[in-house]
Design a protein around this motif. Sequence first.
Motif, mmCIF file in Angstrom:
data_model
loop_
_atom_site.group_PDB
_atom_site.id
_atom_site.type_symbol
_atom_site.label_atom_id
_atom_site.label_comp_id
_atom_site.label_asym_id
_atom_site.label_seq_id
_atom_site.Cartn_x
_atom_site.Cartn_y
_atom_site.Cartn_z
ATOM 1 N N HIS A 1 0.820 -1.216 0.000
ATOM 2 C CA HIS A 1 0.000 0.000 0.000
ATOM 3 C C HIS A 1 0.856 1.270 0.000
ATOM 4 N N THR B 1 2.512 3.519 -1.813
ATOM 5 C CA THR B 1 2.659 3.922 -3.216
ATOM 6 C C THR B 1 3.508 5.182 -3.388
ATOM 7 N N PRO C 1 -0.272 -1.974 -12.572
ATOM 8 C CA PRO C 1 -1.378 -1.638 -11.671
ATOM 9 C C PRO C 1 -2.214 -2.848 -11.228
ATOM 10 N N ALA C 2 -2.470 -3.789 -12.115
ATOM 11 C CA ALA C 2 -3.259 -4.973 -11.749
ATOM 12 C C ALA C 2 -2.495 -5.843 -10.742
ATOM 13 N N ARG D 1 -0.133 -4.734 -8.623
ATOM 14 C CA ARG D 1 -0.104 -3.982 -7.368
ATOM 15 C C ARG D 1 -1.426 -4.133 -6.621
ATOM 16 N N GLU D 2 -2.531 -4.022 -7.316
ATOM 17 C CA GLU D 2 -3.848 -4.150 -6.690
ATOM 18 C C GLU D 2 -4.050 -5.564 -6.120
ATOM 19 N N GLN E 1 -2.014 -5.864 -2.971
ATOM 20 C CA GLN E 1 -2.648 -5.087 -1.904
ATOM 21 C C GLN E 1 -3.834 -5.845 -1.312
ATOM 22 N N LYS E 2 -4.669 -6.447 -2.159
ATOM 23 C CA LYS E 2 -5.810 -7.230 -1.671
ATOM 24 C C LYS E 2 -5.332 -8.440 -0.870
ATOM 25 N N TYR F 1 -6.310 -14.232 -5.824
ATOM 26 C CA TYR F 1 -6.063 -12.868 -6.304
ATOM 27 C C TYR F 1 -5.363 -12.858 -7.662
#
Length: 189
Positions: free
Chosen positions: A61, A63, A73-74, A76-77, A80-81, A158
């Motif tokens: 998280h 950033t 971005p995908a 990283r997301e 994070q999840k 994920y």
Amino acid sequence: MLTHHLRRDRRPAVPGRLAIVAAVISLALTSCTAVSAQDDSAQGRTPGAADGVLPDHTSAHNTSLPGVTKLDPALREAVQKAETAMKADGIKLQVTTGWRSKKYQEELMEKAIRKYGSKKKAKEYVADPDESHHVTGHAVDIGPTDADYWLIRHGNRYGLCQTLSNEIWHFELVTTPGGTCPPMTDPRG
């Protein structure tokens, strides 16, 4: 103290003796500094935060750091999840390395060549800069070990999978969330 010692031994004091010793030491230090400067200029500066080097205990998280921000971005997301879910299970995730500059990857390769004695052997542990998924932002290394094992068991929820059989910490987004992870690659052959 040295002069006192010389006089006690009844040796004549040589006015230039200390100056000669100092000059020899200075010359030796200058040579070492010049060699070090040549090494630094040949290899460039030491990679830092702008190259993707991350401090200990970096969260997915965070950033504000290029090593996290420049991840796909995908990916990283997804990390994070996973980190949020892992935290609910009482496990703390750390991104040990994410995106890396080409320069940083080159430095890692050079270190591996020195350590293993050949580029062929080094490639079993470090990817060439033009082949590294870290350089493209499509790979992330996670720690500590309990976080790695959690991701090995649950990461596919994920889309995250361990992709290299010799690196339990290396994950990539290579399936859809809930999908099946593909077989791992073994860089050792």
